[in-house]
Motif scaffolding. Structure first.
Motif, PDB file in Angstrom:
ATOM      1  N   ASP A 109       0.865  -1.303   0.020  1.00 45.47           N
ATOM      2  CA  ASP A 109      -0.209  -0.215  -0.103  1.00 45.47           C
ATOM      3  C   ASP A 109       1.363   1.320  -0.539  1.00 45.47           C
ATOM      4  OD1 ASP A 109      -2.151   1.415  -0.093  1.00 45.47           O
ATOM      5  OD2 ASP A 109      -2.777   1.694   2.321  1.00 45.47           O
ATOM      6  N   GLY A 110       0.710   2.485  -0.720  1.00 46.09           N
ATOM      7  CA  GLY A 110       1.258   3.179  -1.351  1.00 46.09           C
ATOM      8  C   GLY A 110       2.970   3.228  -1.781  1.00 46.09           C
ATOM      9  N   LYS A 111       3.565   1.568  -1.905  1.00 46.56           N
ATOM     10  CA  LYS A 111       4.507   1.033  -2.070  1.00 46.56           C
ATOM     11  C   LYS A 111       4.862   0.895  -3.465  1.00 46.56           C
ATOM     12  CE  LYS A 111       8.923   0.051   0.573  1.00 46.56           C
ATOM     13  NZ  LYS A 111       9.824  -0.260   1.941  1.00 46.56           N
ATOM     14  N   ARG A 114      -8.718  13.005  -5.746  1.00 45.86           N
ATOM     15  CA  ARG A 114      -9.692  12.987  -7.121  1.00 45.86           C
ATOM     16  C   ARG A 114      -9.208  12.432  -8.424  1.00 45.86           C
ATOM     17  NH1 ARG A 114     -12.317  16.284  -3.465  1.00 45.86           N
ATOM     18  NH2 ARG A 114     -12.357  18.072  -5.546  1.00 45.86           N
ATOM     19  N   SER A 115      -8.315  13.988  -8.878  1.00 48.58           N
ATOM     20  CA  SER A 115      -7.918  14.350 -10.063  1.00 48.58           C
ATOM     21  C   SER A 115      -6.537  13.510 -10.312  1.00 48.58           C
ATOM     22  CB  SER A 115      -8.732  14.746 -11.409  1.00 48.58           C
ATOM     23  OG  SER A 115      -8.054  15.874 -10.046  1.00 48.58           O
ATOM     24  N   VAL A 116      -5.722  13.934  -9.146  1.00 51.55           N
ATOM     25  CA  VAL A 116      -4.636  14.143  -8.982  1.00 51.55           C
ATOM     26  C   VAL A 116      -2.943  13.751  -7.931  1.00 51.55           C
ATOM     27  CG1 VAL A 116      -2.814  16.273  -9.154  1.00 51.55           C
ATOM     28  CG2 VAL A 116      -4.431  16.294 -10.223  1.00 51.55           C
ATOM     29  N   ALA A 117      -2.642  12.798  -8.272  1.00 49.91           N
ATOM     30  CA  ALA A 117      -1.289  12.308  -7.065  1.00 49.91           C
ATOM     31  C   ALA A 117       0.193  12.768  -6.966  1.00 49.91           C
ATOM     32  CB  ALA A 117      -2.196  10.722  -7.212  1.00 49.91           C
ATOM     33  N   THR A 118       1.316  12.037  -6.233  1.00 48.88           N
ATOM     34  CA  THR A 118       2.108  12.853  -6.542  1.00 48.88           C
ATOM     35  C   THR A 118       2.825  11.263  -5.570  1.00 48.88           C
ATOM     36  OG1 THR A 118       2.118  14.100  -4.352  1.00 48.88           O
ATOM     37  CG2 THR A 118       1.674  15.134  -6.359  1.00 48.88           C
ATOM     38  N   ALA A 119       4.091  11.025  -6.029  1.00 48.69           N
ATOM     39  CA  ALA A 119       4.927  10.915  -5.791  1.00 48.69           C
ATOM     40  C   ALA A 119       6.291  10.843  -5.571  1.00 48.69           C
ATOM     41  CB  ALA A 119       5.186   8.647  -6.200  1.00 48.69           C
ATOM     42  N   GLU A 120       7.387  10.226  -5.135  1.00 46.27           N
ATOM     43  CA  GLU A 120       8.651  10.548  -5.182  1.00 46.27           C
ATOM     44  C   GLU A 120       9.388   8.519  -4.892  1.00 46.27           C
ATOM     45  OE1 GLU A 120       9.672  12.544  -1.556  1.00 46.27           O
ATOM     46  OE2 GLU A 120       9.071  11.054  -0.137  1.00 46.27           O
ATOM     47  N   ALA A 121      10.978   9.050  -5.684  1.00 50.72           N
ATOM     48  CA  ALA A 121      11.437   7.574  -5.435  1.00 50.72           C
ATOM     49  C   ALA A 121      12.662   7.593  -5.222  1.00 50.72           C
ATOM     50  CB  ALA A 121      11.015   7.388  -7.162  1.00 50.72           C
ATOM     51  N   ARG A 122      13.596   7.124  -5.212  1.00 49.46           N
ATOM     52  CA  ARG A 122      15.125   7.070  -4.584  1.00 49.46           C
ATOM     53  C   ARG A 122      15.525   5.724  -5.753  1.00 49.46           C
ATOM     54  NH1 ARG A 122      16.631  10.474  -1.076  1.00 49.46           N
ATOM     55  NH2 ARG A 122      18.579   8.572  -0.476  1.00 49.46           N
ATOM     56  N   VAL A 123      16.987   5.645  -6.383  1.00 47.59           N
ATOM     57  CA  VAL A 123      17.413   4.961  -6.429  1.00 47.59           C
ATOM     58  C   VAL A 123      18.458   4.829  -6.045  1.00 47.59           C
ATOM     59  CG1 VAL A 123      18.542   3.764  -8.717  1.00 47.59           C
ATOM     60  CG2 VAL A 123      16.228   5.120  -9.339  1.00 47.59           C
ATOM     61  N   GLU A 124      18.820   4.017  -4.768  1.00 50.65           N
ATOM     62  CA  GLU A 124      19.828   2.971  -4.562  1.00 50.65           C
ATOM     63  C   GLU A 124      20.808   2.046  -4.799  1.00 50.65           C
ATOM     64  OE1 GLU A 124      18.081   3.435  -0.817  1.00 50.65           O
ATOM     65  OE2 GLU A 124      18.691   5.704  -0.454  1.00 50.65           O
ATOM     66  N   ASP A 125      22.051   1.986  -4.673  1.00 53.53           N
ATOM     67  CA  ASP A 125      22.291   0.484  -4.429  1.00 53.53           C
ATOM     68  C   ASP A 125      22.700  -0.623  -3.723  1.00 53.53           C
ATOM     69  OD1 ASP A 125      24.363   1.457  -2.729  1.00 53.53           O
ATOM     70  OD2 ASP A 125      26.540   1.303  -4.398  1.00 53.53           O
ATOM     71  N   ALA A 126      23.065  -1.676  -3.413  1.00 57.26           N
ATOM     72  CA  ALA A 126      22.884  -1.739  -1.955  1.00 57.26           C
ATOM     73  C   ALA A 126      23.470  -2.181  -0.158  1.00 57.26           C
ATOM     74  CB  ALA A 126      23.163  -3.331  -2.000  1.00 57.26           C
ATOM     75  N   GLN A 127      24.669  -1.082  -0.996  1.00 63.21           N
ATOM     76  CA  GLN A 127      25.008  -0.509   0.226  1.00 63.21           C
ATOM     77  C   GLN A 127      24.295   0.997   0.342  1.00 63.21           C
ATOM     78  OE1 GLN A 127      27.039  -0.981  -2.377  1.00 63.21           O
ATOM     79  NE2 GLN A 127      27.376  -3.306  -1.027  1.00 63.21           N
ATOM     80  N   GLY A 128      22.914   1.677  -0.302  1.00 71.07           N
ATOM     81  CA  GLY A 128      22.890   3.362   0.555  1.00 71.07           C
ATOM     82  C   GLY A 128      22.873   3.503  -0.798  1.00 71.07           C
ATOM     83  N   LYS A 129      24.016   3.978  -1.502  1.00 64.80           N
ATOM     84  CA  LYS A 129      24.332   4.972  -1.987  1.00 64.80           C
ATOM     85  C   LYS A 129      23.126   5.232  -3.268  1.00 64.80           C
ATOM     86  CE  LYS A 129      29.124   5.116  -2.858  1.00 64.80           C
ATOM     87  NZ  LYS A 129      30.021   4.779  -3.758  1.00 64.80           N
ATOM     88  N   VAL A 168       4.270   7.120  -3.031  1.00 62.56           N
ATOM     89  CA  VAL A 168       3.016   7.553  -2.313  1.00 62.56           C
ATOM     90  C   VAL A 168       3.233   8.897  -1.646  1.00 62.56           C
ATOM     91  CG1 VAL A 168       0.154   8.181  -2.181  1.00 62.56           C
ATOM     92  CG2 VAL A 168       1.921   6.158  -3.455  1.00 62.56           C
ATOM     93  N   ILE A 169       2.759  10.508  -1.889  1.00 63.72           N
ATOM     94  CA  ILE A 169       2.874  11.320  -1.195  1.00 63.72           C
ATOM     95  C   ILE A 169       1.991  12.412  -1.132  1.00 63.72           C
ATOM     96  CG2 ILE A 169       3.560  14.031  -1.193  1.00 63.72           C
ATOM     97  CD1 ILE A 169       5.968  13.078  -3.487  1.00 63.72           C
ATOM     98  N   HIS A 170       0.754  11.890  -1.768  1.00 58.30           N
ATOM     99  CA  HIS A 170      -0.478  12.455  -1.636  1.00 58.30           C
ATOM    100  C   HIS A 170      -1.649  11.966  -3.087  1.00 58.30           C
ATOM    101  CE1 HIS A 170      -4.043  15.390  -1.759  1.00 58.30           C
ATOM    102  NE2 HIS A 170      -3.385  15.376  -2.903  1.00 58.30           N
ATOM    103  N   VAL A 171      -2.658  11.298  -2.674  1.00 57.90           N
ATOM    104  CA  VAL A 171      -3.525  10.706  -3.619  1.00 57.90           C
ATOM    105  C   VAL A 171      -4.576  11.688  -4.008  1.00 57.90           C
ATOM    106  CG1 VAL A 171      -4.648   8.881  -4.778  1.00 57.90           C
ATOM    107  CG2 VAL A 171      -2.139   8.568  -3.905  1.00 57.90           C
TER     108      VAL A 171
END
Length: 163
Positions: free
Chosen positions: A57-59, A135-150, A130-133
């Motif tokens: 849910d949300g991820k 009725r008509s618009v939703a926002t989200a964010e993402a991070r790309v990291e390696d196994a060490q969290g870089k 998810v940041i916000h959902v």
């Protein structure tokens, strides 16, 4: 074929099978059905060789191991790979919050690539939340990291909810 020439081939399933099934399930149920192998992966996953790893849910979490076929003309991974990975994770995170028959499409995508990626980088994990959902618009964010969290990239997205 020249000695230094490479070749790659792949297969995919009919994407409309999943699209039809999606109309009858909540977003989270549908995405889970893909993870469970009940519905096919979207063709973009085979095209760029990345996989969904987890949906909740949300991820949404995706993984990719960068390869030489992802390279741009200067010998590093093309920014489009990480952009597509982020777009997929953010869109799917939003999709987990949607009811059956409700879709979405990306309206705006902002990606910050913070370090180069090569075939030697190793496996990368992209987590969309998810940041916000509304009725008509939703926002989200993402991070790309390696196994060490870089951190390799971070992104935000605005999606239109399609009812």
């Amino acid at each position: 074929m020249a000695a230094d020439e490479r070749e790659r081939s792949y297969n995919w399933e009919d994407p409309m099978q999943g699209a039809q099934a999606a109309k009858t399930m909540s977003g989270l149920e549908y995405l889970q059905s893909i993870l469970d192998g009940v519905n096919p992966l979207p063709p973009i996953c085979q095209t760029l060789d990345f996989d969904p790893v987890a949906m909740e849910d949300g991820k949404a979490v995706f993984a990719v191991t960068p390869s030489e076929f992802h390279y741009n003309p200067i010998g590093v991974v093309h920014g489009g790979l990480l952009s597509t990975l982020c777009d997929s994770a953010m869109g799917c995170a939003i999709h987990t919050k949607l009811a059956a028959g409700v879709g979405y499409t990306t309206l705006e995508l902002k990606v910050n690539l913070v370090r180069p990626v090569t075939a030697k980088t190793g496996k990368l994990i992209c987590t969309g939340t998810v940041i916000h959902v509304g009725r008509s618009v939703a926002t989200a964010e993402a991070r790309v990291e390696d196994a060490q969290g870089k951190l390799y990239a971070h992104a935000t997205s605005t999606c239109m909810i399609l009812k």
